[in-house]
Design an enzyme around this catalytic site. Structure first.
Site, PDB file in Angstrom:
ATOM      1  N   LYS A 112       0.820  -1.212   0.000  1.00 15.22           N
ATOM      2  CA  LYS A 112       0.000   0.000   0.000  1.00 15.22           C
ATOM      3  C   LYS A 112       0.852   1.259   0.000  1.00 15.22           C
ATOM      4  CE  LYS A 112      -4.301  -1.630   2.062  1.00 15.22           C
ATOM      5  NZ  LYS A 112      -5.259  -1.480   3.156  1.00 15.22           N
ATOM      6  N   LYS A 195      -5.382 -10.690  -6.389  1.00 11.40           N
ATOM      7  CA  LYS A 195      -6.638 -10.820  -5.634  1.00 11.40           C
ATOM      8  C   LYS A 195      -7.628  -9.729  -6.052  1.00 11.40           C
ATOM      9  CE  LYS A 195      -5.878  -7.914  -1.662  1.00 11.40           C
ATOM     10  NZ  LYS A 195      -5.836  -7.655  -0.260  1.00 11.40           N
ATOM     11  N   LYS A 198     -10.663  -3.649  -3.984  1.00 11.84           N
ATOM     12  CA  LYS A 198     -11.262  -2.360  -4.340  1.00 11.84           C
ATOM     13  C   LYS A 198     -10.198  -1.364  -4.786  1.00 11.84           C
ATOM     14  CE  LYS A 198     -11.178  -1.974   0.511  1.00 11.84           C
ATOM     15  NZ  LYS A 198     -11.841  -2.633   1.606  1.00 11.84           N
TER      16      LYS A 198
HETATM   17  P1  TYM Z   1     -10.774  -5.524   4.195  1.00 16.70           P
HETATM   18  O1  TYM Z   1     -11.797  -4.486   4.482  1.00 16.70           O
HETATM   19  O2  TYM Z   1      -9.731  -5.240   3.187  1.00 16.70           O
HETATM   20  O3  TYM Z   1     -11.485  -6.864   3.752  1.00 16.70           O
HETATM   21  C1  TYM Z   1     -12.541  -7.445   4.515  1.00 16.70           C
HETATM   22  C2  TYM Z   1     -12.449  -8.971   4.487  1.00 16.70           C
HETATM   23  O4  TYM Z   1     -12.526  -9.463   3.133  1.00 16.70           O
HETATM   24  C3  TYM Z   1     -11.440 -10.340   2.871  1.00 16.70           C
HETATM   25  N1  TYM Z   1     -11.061 -10.207   1.454  1.00 16.70           N
HETATM   26  C4  TYM Z   1     -10.994 -11.231   0.587  1.00 16.70           C
HETATM   27  N2  TYM Z   1     -11.211 -12.539   0.733  1.00 16.70           N
HETATM   28  C5  TYM Z   1     -11.062 -13.328  -0.359  1.00 16.70           C
HETATM   29  N3  TYM Z   1     -10.708 -12.855  -1.585  1.00 16.70           N
HETATM   30  C6  TYM Z   1     -10.472 -11.542  -1.772  1.00 16.70           C
HETATM   31  N4  TYM Z   1     -10.141 -11.089  -2.978  1.00 16.70           N
HETATM   32  C7  TYM Z   1     -10.598 -10.664  -0.658  1.00 16.70           C
HETATM   33  N5  TYM Z   1     -10.457  -9.321  -0.492  1.00 16.70           N
HETATM   34  C8  TYM Z   1     -10.744  -9.062   0.799  1.00 16.70           C
HETATM   35  C9  TYM Z   1     -10.337  -9.865   3.797  1.00 16.70           C
HETATM   36  O5  TYM Z   1      -9.372 -10.871   4.029  1.00 16.70           O
HETATM   37  C10 TYM Z   1     -11.111  -9.505   5.044  1.00 16.70           C
HETATM   38  O6  TYM Z   1     -11.354 -10.649   5.833  1.00 16.70           O
HETATM   39  N6  TYM Z   1      -7.626  -5.246   8.066  1.00 16.70           N
HETATM   40  C11 TYM Z   1      -8.919  -5.727   7.642  1.00 16.70           C
HETATM   41  C12 TYM Z   1     -10.047  -5.214   8.485  1.00 16.70           C
HETATM   42  C13 TYM Z   1      -9.898  -5.427   9.947  1.00 16.70           C
HETATM   43  C14 TYM Z   1     -10.061  -6.650  10.649  1.00 16.70           C
HETATM   44  C15 TYM Z   1      -9.868  -6.330  12.021  1.00 16.70           C
HETATM   45  C16 TYM Z   1     -10.332  -7.949  10.254  1.00 16.70           C
HETATM   46  C17 TYM Z   1      -9.637  -4.479  10.874  1.00 16.70           C
HETATM   47  N7  TYM Z   1      -9.614  -5.010  12.128  1.00 16.70           N
HETATM   48  C18 TYM Z   1      -9.940  -7.324  12.984  1.00 16.70           C
HETATM   49  C19 TYM Z   1     -10.414  -8.925  11.241  1.00 16.70           C
HETATM   50  C20 TYM Z   1     -10.204  -8.612  12.596  1.00 16.70           C
HETATM   51  C21 TYM Z   1      -9.161  -5.292   6.205  1.00 16.70           C
HETATM   52  O7  TYM Z   1      -8.641  -4.322   5.754  1.00 16.70           O
HETATM   53  O8  TYM Z   1     -10.095  -6.014   5.553  1.00 16.70           O
END
Ligand code: TYM
Length: 331
Positions: A112, A195, A198
């Site tokens: 990032k 992957k 967004k």
């Molecule tokens: P974020 O908002 O990027 O994504 C949310 C969830 O979606 C999953 N994900 C995917 N799974 C499969 N294929 C994909 N292409 C794909 N893109 C996204 C992510 O693995 C995630 O589970 N850091 C985290 C948010 C967060 C969080 C937490 C998660 C903050 N605090 C505590 C768990 C526990 C994030 O940015 O997810």
């Protein structure tokens, strides 16, 4: 009941298919057997620039999509991160226990910050995984259901919990990631070795939950495949087709093998057309329910406020224990 915690950033107008398959669809199943906390992590979202009006709208829209996809707010605690001050407070404490080198090894930060350019990447983006550790540890979480891209962050969380416990006495449960084999990484339809995300350069390979059916269908019909013209799963040789089969399989709960035999001798066009229908069947009700929920945002806000009360109670207790263990005077 054992505790699960997971979250998503409200950084887009709609969740995408990767979020839905990698996270949300797991959550709805798990809420039956766990004390479940699902958070809209808006403090994480501001690690990159956000428009304030849009951020507020997207925070509600993300919560609405959780509910529309099947998270039941009477069973699960569905709340917004900024409603619970303990997240930022514990993150500060954990910041002081994280090595600079340790944080520098987080691959998502490297990706990032490279994209943002080192000068415009914020310190918040750097410490982002530590805030995530605070999210998880405040609820004495046992299991964290996430996609593959979050594995390293959960590992860091485990290290920090164990470190705190050994220095200051048992305070936190050491959590485990739950990453579904096979579906934890859904790929971009235009670039099926990256992957679905967004933050991809174009949205041509990104399937959004709230997009109208015709937009999604067009994207699926244009998905990148290969010249081999046979419908079988082979991640190495046929990443595009394999990704389509994975999506099809998860959304219909059918095995890849049964899909391979159903589509034997048929063309990619058939597979895509059927898949577009499957996606629409899954997303149409989610879209409709999301619209309803957003039309009455007072009701949605009431749900979030109720959940925030419970989250504050539990998180506040854990934070008080941590402060006590550290010798920090507190109220
Ligand atoms: P974020 O908002 O990027 O994504 C949310 C969830 O979606 C999953 N994900 C995917 N799974 C499969 N294929 C994909 N292409 C794909 N893109 C996204 C992510 O693995 C995630 O589970 N850091 C985290 C948010 C967060 C969080 C937490 C998660 C903050 N605090 C505590 C768990 C526990 C994030 O940015 O997810």
């Amino acid at each position: 009941k054992p505790v699960i915690f997971s979250g998503m950033q409200p950084s887009s107008d709609s969740l995408h298919l990767g979020n839905y398959i990698g996270a949300l669809s797991q959550w709805t199943q798990m809420q039956e057997d766990f004390d479940a906390f699902f958070c809209v992590v808006n403090l994480h979202a501001i690690t990159v620039p956000q428009d304030p009006k849009e951020l507020a709208a997207r925070t509600r829209a993300t919560a609405a999509q959780y509910i529309a996809a099947g998270i039941d707010p009477t069973k699960s605690t569905l709340f917004v991160q900024s409603h619970v001050p303990a997240h930022a407070e514990l993150a500060w404490v954990l910041n002081t226990m994280t090595g600079f080198g340790e944080a520098s090894r987080m691959t998502q930060f490297k990706d990032k910050s490279q994209r943002a350019g080192t000068d415009s990447a914020s310190v918040g983006l750097f410490t982002y995984p530590i805030l995530m550790a605070a999210d998880i540890l405040l609820y004495q979480t046992n299991v964290v259901p996430v996609g593959e891209d979050q594995r390293q962050h959960v590992e860091l969380t485990r290290d920090l919990a164990a470190r705190f416990n050994s220095r200051f006495g048992d305070t936190f449960v050491v959590p485990e990631a739950q990453i579904q084999k096979g579906t934890a990484k859904i790929y971009d339809l235009q670039d099926p070795t990256s992957k679905m995300s967004k933050s991809a350069e174009t949205e041509a390979g990104l399937i959004k939950v709230l997009d109208p059916a015709n937009v999604t269908k067009k994207k699926i019909m244009r998905a990148v495949t290969d010249d081999d013209a046979s419908i079988r799963f082979d991640r190495e040789a046929k990443p595009g087709v394999s990704n389509l089969l994975t999506i099809y399989s998860v959304l219909t709960e059918r095995s890849i093998e049964s899909l391979e035999s159903e589509f034997e001798g048929r063309g990619y066009g058939d597979l895509k057309k059927d898949l577009a229908e499957v996606v629409e069947e899954t997303f149409a009700p989610v879209r409709a329910r999301t619209e309803e929920l957003l039309a009455d945002s007072a009701e949605l806000d009431r749900i979030l406020a109720g959940a925030a009360e419970r989250a504050n109670e539990i998180a506040g207790r854990t934070l008080a224990n941590a402060y006590e263990a550290l010798g920090l005077l507190h109220g």
